[in-house]
Design a protein around this motif. Sequence first.
Motif, PDB file in Angstrom:
ATOM      1  N   GLN A  15       0.835  -1.193   0.000  1.00 39.13           N
ATOM      2  CA  GLN A  15       0.000   0.000   0.000  1.00 39.13           C
ATOM      3  C   GLN A  15       0.876   1.251   0.000  1.00 39.13           C
ATOM      4  O   GLN A  15       2.020   1.222   0.439  1.00 39.13           O
TER       5      GLN A  15
ATOM      6  N   CYS B  19       2.548   4.620   1.006  1.00 33.00           N
ATOM      7  CA  CYS B  19       2.887   5.141   2.330  1.00 33.00           C
ATOM      8  C   CYS B  19       4.008   6.169   2.217  1.00 33.00           C
ATOM      9  O   CYS B  19       4.690   6.272   1.192  1.00 33.00           O
TER      10      CYS B  19
ATOM     11  N   HIS C  12      10.007   2.095   8.234  1.00 36.21           N
ATOM     12  CA  HIS C  12       8.548   2.167   8.234  1.00 36.21           C
ATOM     13  C   HIS C  12       7.958   1.373   9.397  1.00 36.21           C
ATOM     14  O   HIS C  12       7.070   1.862  10.106  1.00 36.21           O
TER      15      HIS C  12
END
Length: 296
Positions: free
Chosen positions: A122, A124, A175
């Motif tokens: 996804q 980010c 992350h």
Amino acid sequence: MKQPTIPHFGLYGESSWINDPEFFHIEDIESRSSNLDWKINPHRHAQLFQILILKSGEAQVQLDEQQRKLQGAWAIIVPAGIVHGFRFSPNTDGRVISIAEPLLEDAYQEKAAAFIKPLLSQACYINLNSHRNVFSELWPLIQQLESESAFIREGRALMSEYLIKAILLLLHRQHSSGVANVSNKTEGSHAQQLKELIGNHYRKHWTSNQYAQALGTSTSRLNRVSKRAFNKSILDLVHDRLLIEAKRSLIYTVRSVEEISYDLGFKDPGYFSRFFKRTAGVTPGKFRVLSNQPSI
């Protein structure tokens, strides 16, 4: 007359797909955008992941209908299929890495899959401003990847693949340090597989039970996994995915609401309109009017 769709590109401004399973490309932001007034209009890539590494400067970023302003050092993950656009301040320094999906297929079969697949699942943003030690490790890898792309040398493809994996692993570390991890590895695997299944089957309007059966687990267990990992039920995730694609079509195409509803697997356009209003808060037509404003 064929209705225009959201632009798909190999690389931005190059409509033909580069049919090379080992394809990757790296370029500095200035070389692609300075001649375009530092603006990249909204578009998407069907089979390319992109990673933007900003070293300095400023960028107004659009991912689907969301916009965000970034300053300084950032990494931006853009999975295949995500509508994205950028407006950079002049002299912004950074790199764009484009990676063909097939190039990562081997990595998905290796131990690296546990780190790389979640990162690329996804869109980010990864803030590197307050982590200069991470950036100091990352930037030499990017420079080495640039060097490999510039010259034909023995083992070039293999070296580039190693460097891309190293870059992705560093970004995953950064992350994940700010994201709560799912503690149980099996649950984490099911959560990731669920997101992938939804991406492949949301137009078929699978039930929660169908997703659970595909993953060899019970609906109640998979719902618990989904809520722990994403704070949403299976049905919520499916509705989110349908809503994202509906918004893309309303913003970036001129197809009618009826056409969009059928494309998304709704048998009744009226039900689609009610679904959209319930989840988005406005009707599809009102959303299209409100979104018809200058983008970045």
